[in-house]
Scaffold this motif. Structure first.
Motif, PDB file in Angstrom:
ATOM      1  N   THR A  76       0.839  -1.211   0.000  1.00  0.00           N
ATOM      2  CA  THR A  76       0.000   0.000   0.000  1.00  0.00           C
ATOM      3  C   THR A  76       0.868   1.253   0.000  1.00  0.00           C
ATOM      4  O   THR A  76       0.541   2.250  -0.655  1.00  0.00           O
ATOM      5  CB  THR A  76      -0.936   0.005   1.210  1.00  0.00           C
ATOM      6  N   ASP A  77       1.994   1.228   0.730  1.00  0.00           N
ATOM      7  CA  ASP A  77       2.909   2.373   0.748  1.00  0.00           C
ATOM      8  C   ASP A  77       3.591   2.549  -0.606  1.00  0.00           C
ATOM      9  O   ASP A  77       3.783   3.672  -1.075  1.00  0.00           O
ATOM     10  CB  ASP A  77       3.969   2.186   1.835  1.00  0.00           C
ATOM     11  N   ILE A  78       3.973   1.419  -1.220  1.00  0.00           N
ATOM     12  CA  ILE A  78       4.615   1.483  -2.535  1.00  0.00           C
ATOM     13  C   ILE A  78       3.661   2.083  -3.558  1.00  0.00           C
ATOM     14  O   ILE A  78       4.013   3.004  -4.309  1.00  0.00           O
ATOM     15  CB  ILE A  78       5.048   0.076  -2.988  1.00  0.00           C
ATOM     16  N   HIS A  79       2.436   1.568  -3.598  1.00  0.00           N
ATOM     17  CA  HIS A  79       1.456   2.061  -4.571  1.00  0.00           C
ATOM     18  C   HIS A  79       1.160   3.547  -4.361  1.00  0.00           C
ATOM     19  O   HIS A  79       1.026   4.293  -5.340  1.00  0.00           O
ATOM     20  CB  HIS A  79       0.159   1.258  -4.464  1.00  0.00           C
ATOM     21  N   ALA A  90       4.303  -1.845 -13.431  1.00  0.00           N
ATOM     22  CA  ALA A  90       3.566  -2.176 -14.646  1.00  0.00           C
ATOM     23  C   ALA A  90       3.041  -3.601 -14.663  1.00  0.00           C
ATOM     24  O   ALA A  90       2.058  -3.890 -15.356  1.00  0.00           O
ATOM     25  CB  ALA A  90       4.451  -1.931 -15.864  1.00  0.00           C
ATOM     26  N   PHE A  91       3.664  -4.517 -13.889  1.00  0.00           N
ATOM     27  CA  PHE A  91       3.218  -5.905 -13.931  1.00  0.00           C
ATOM     28  C   PHE A  91       1.966  -6.142 -13.097  1.00  0.00           C
ATOM     29  O   PHE A  91       1.500  -7.261 -12.975  1.00  0.00           O
ATOM     30  CB  PHE A  91       4.349  -6.851 -13.501  1.00  0.00           C
ATOM     31  N   GLU A  92       1.416  -5.085 -12.502  1.00  0.00           N
ATOM     32  CA  GLU A  92       0.082  -5.121 -11.897  1.00  0.00           C
ATOM     33  C   GLU A  92       0.004  -6.148 -10.752  1.00  0.00           C
ATOM     34  O   GLU A  92      -0.708  -7.162 -10.856  1.00  0.00           O
ATOM     35  CB  GLU A  92      -0.943  -5.442 -12.980  1.00  0.00           C
ATOM     36  N   PRO A  93       0.712  -5.920  -9.655  1.00  0.00           N
ATOM     37  CA  PRO A  93       0.768  -6.913  -8.572  1.00  0.00           C
ATOM     38  C   PRO A  93      -0.612  -7.267  -8.033  1.00  0.00           C
ATOM     39  O   PRO A  93      -1.390  -6.386  -7.653  1.00  0.00           O
ATOM     40  CB  PRO A  93       1.589  -6.211  -7.485  1.00  0.00           C
ATOM     41  N   PRO A  94      -0.956  -8.551  -7.979  1.00  0.00           N
ATOM     42  CA  PRO A  94      -2.253  -8.940  -7.410  1.00  0.00           C
ATOM     43  C   PRO A  94      -2.205  -8.940  -5.893  1.00  0.00           C
ATOM     44  O   PRO A  94      -1.141  -9.079  -5.279  1.00  0.00           O
ATOM     45  CB  PRO A  94      -2.454 -10.358  -7.955  1.00  0.00           C
ATOM     46  N   ASP A  95      -3.348  -8.800  -5.297  1.00  0.00           N
ATOM     47  CA  ASP A  95      -3.521  -8.931  -3.850  1.00  0.00           C
ATOM     48  C   ASP A  95      -4.437 -10.128  -3.626  1.00  0.00           C
ATOM     49  O   ASP A  95      -5.652 -10.032  -3.793  1.00  0.00           O
ATOM     50  CB  ASP A  95      -4.137  -7.652  -3.272  1.00  0.00           C
ATOM     51  N   LEU A  96      -3.861 -11.258  -3.264  1.00  0.00           N
ATOM     52  CA  LEU A  96      -4.622 -12.502  -3.117  1.00  0.00           C
ATOM     53  C   LEU A  96      -5.098 -12.739  -1.694  1.00  0.00           C
ATOM     54  O   LEU A  96      -5.576 -13.832  -1.380  1.00  0.00           O
ATOM     55  CB  LEU A  96      -3.774 -13.696  -3.585  1.00  0.00           C
ATOM     56  N   GLY A 105      -4.717  -5.904   1.453  1.00  0.00           N
ATOM     57  CA  GLY A 105      -3.748  -4.829   1.622  1.00  0.00           C
ATOM     58  C   GLY A 105      -2.601  -5.123   2.563  1.00  0.00           C
ATOM     59  O   GLY A 105      -1.853  -4.220   2.915  1.00  0.00           O
ATOM     60  N   ARG A 106      -2.405  -6.386   2.963  1.00  0.00           N
ATOM     61  CA  ARG A 106      -1.367  -6.686   3.945  1.00  0.00           C
ATOM     62  C   ARG A 106      -0.062  -7.181   3.317  1.00  0.00           C
ATOM     63  O   ARG A 106       0.902  -7.470   4.018  1.00  0.00           O
ATOM     64  CB  ARG A 106      -1.864  -7.743   4.945  1.00  0.00           C
ATOM     65  N   GLY A 107       0.010  -7.274   2.005  1.00  0.00           N
ATOM     66  CA  GLY A 107       1.195  -7.803   1.358  1.00  0.00           C
ATOM     67  C   GLY A 107       2.383  -6.858   1.438  1.00  0.00           C
ATOM     68  O   GLY A 107       2.244  -5.643   1.617  1.00  0.00           O
ATOM     69  N   THR A 108       3.593  -7.406   1.289  1.00  0.00           N
ATOM     70  CA  THR A 108       4.820  -6.618   1.328  1.00  0.00           C
ATOM     71  C   THR A 108       5.580  -6.779   0.011  1.00  0.00           C
ATOM     72  O   THR A 108       5.335  -7.703  -0.764  1.00  0.00           O
ATOM     73  CB  THR A 108       5.733  -7.065   2.478  1.00  0.00           C
TER      74      THR A 108
END
Length: 411
Positions: A76-79, A90-96, A105-108
């Protein structure tokens, strides 16, 4: 099982912890916020190396298109930082996390690269590893090392970063990562093709992707998945929906979307939707949102030739009954939600269907921990490739202290 949790605050402390693990023969469960704990084989490891305190963007040069951050930095901070500068990954990271039953929103950043996740735009720009420029990491021999660099044009010898991406933390502990970023598109539009069968949708997506219109996403939701989609532009149609996305400067996007509406009309009624509705629809595809419920159903991620996906789904429906699915990457990626039950038998059926479709691989993404401990989560490797994987583990982590067994038994 009682789990000890250690939370280092810098790379030196990570190195000390890994050295202790080697000396004590105590395996480490390496994680950030734990949002991807449900991915991969389930393992019981007594000590967790929690990297969540290694957090923060350490260097960001928007003109140079490069961002460096510590491994535990929330996505979330990166985005947010990238959005402020009009840029994105650009590779559109998914949030699974929703699919896996966690809080979104808890991914790193470290977890993203360690699992090499990518969203719908992979058909155009590649996966996470293709944007991974460099890192600082701690090896399982207790040393801090660097790989790659902090510039986009970086030509060196063996690209260790490509090896670490997708290794699920089994080869080294990444503490800081550098990624290439790109300007966010000025405009986005999506052409919806309504009512196509899975087989016709595969042909529709192929036509769009091989056209001159620079398509950046091609996905298909059968009627059941479309009705469960959180994007009203999709769920309100009452039928299957095939999604074709174009991005870029406004006038170009407008022209290409209208051209696609005409060129794809053979496959069904076409509808053009704008930027806001497009973002919602592609977020649903990216995060596999239509297959989130019910949470107790196993979910598989199948990669086959784009034209073969519908045949795999049909074969499984004949054998297994209820199968919900979602197609991404022009049909080359098929997400499957199958009935809960004998997952070991289910694994055999899924992988047999993939083999009969000419080859590919099937990964068990969601299942109970006891199932993921007993059933091969990742597609079994041919023996030559499995031997190579064992040799890599032997060289990088001979003591088997970094996430042992996470990808396969003995690895």
């Amino acid at each position: 099982m009682t789990t000890d949790i250690v939370t280092p605050e810098n790379a030196d402390q990570v190195r000390d912890m890994v050295a202790w693990a080697v000396d004590s023969q105590a395996p480490l469960n390496v994680q950030g916020h734990g949002s991807k704990a449900g991915l991969g084989r389930a393992v019981n490891i007594g000590t967790t190396l929690d990297l969540s305190r290694l957090s923060g963007i350490t260097e960001y040069s928007a003109p140079e298109l490069v961002l460096t951050a510590q491994a535990g930095t929330p996505m979330t901070d990166i985005h947010a930082a990238l959005a402020d500068a009009g840029q994105h990954l650009a590779f559109e990271p998914p949030d699974l996390t929703g699919l896996l039953g966690g809080d979104p929103g808890r991914g790193t950043l470290g977890g993203l690269v360690a699992t090499n996740l990518a969203g719908p735009r992979r058909v155009q720009v590649g996966a996470a590893r293709d944007h991974f420029l460099g890192c600082q990491a701690v090896g399982a021999r207790g040393e801090i090392f660097k790989a790659g660099g902090k510039v986009v044009k970086n030509v060196t010898g063996f690209d260790l970063c490509k090896l670490l991406a997708g290794s699920y933390g089994t080869l080294a502990v990444m503490t800081e990562l550098t990624l290439k970023v790109l300007p966010a598109p000025e405009d986005t539009r999506t052409v919806l093709v309504l009512g196509a069968s899975d087989a016709d949708a595969a042909r529709c997506m192929s036509r769009a992707l091989t056209s001159s219109h620079e398509v950046s996403g091609a996905a298909h939701m059968p009627a059941a998945a479309a009705s469960a989609c959180e994007a009203e532009a999709v769920s309100s149609r009452g039928t299957s929906v095939t999604l074709i996305r174009v991005e870029g400067p406004g006038p170009s996007v407008e022209y290409r979307a209208k051209a696609l509406c005409r060129e794809l009309a053979d496959f069904g009624e076409t509808v053009e939707v704008g930027s806001g509705e497009s973002r919602l629809a592609w977020a649903a595809v990216r995060d596999v949102q239509p297959l989130t419920e019910p949470l107790d159903r196993p979910v598989w991620r199948v990669s086959v030739a784009p034209t073969e996906g519908p045949g795999v789904v049909d074969a499984l429906r004949r054998q297994s009954g209820s199968v919900d699915c979602l197609y991404d990457w022009g049909g080359g990626l098929v997400w499957l939600s199958l009935e809960n039950g004998d997952v070991a038998g289910q694994a055999e059926r899924v992988r047999n269907a993939v083999a009969h479709a000419g080859g590919g691989h099937a990964t068990l993404v969601r299942a109970a921990a006891d199932v993921r401990a007993a059933v091969p989560v990742f597609h079994p490797q041919p023996e030559p490739l499995a031997a190579l994987s064992r040799r890599l583990k032997d060289n990088f982590d001979p003591a088997r202290v970094l996430n042992p067994g996470r990808m396969a038994e003995g690895l």
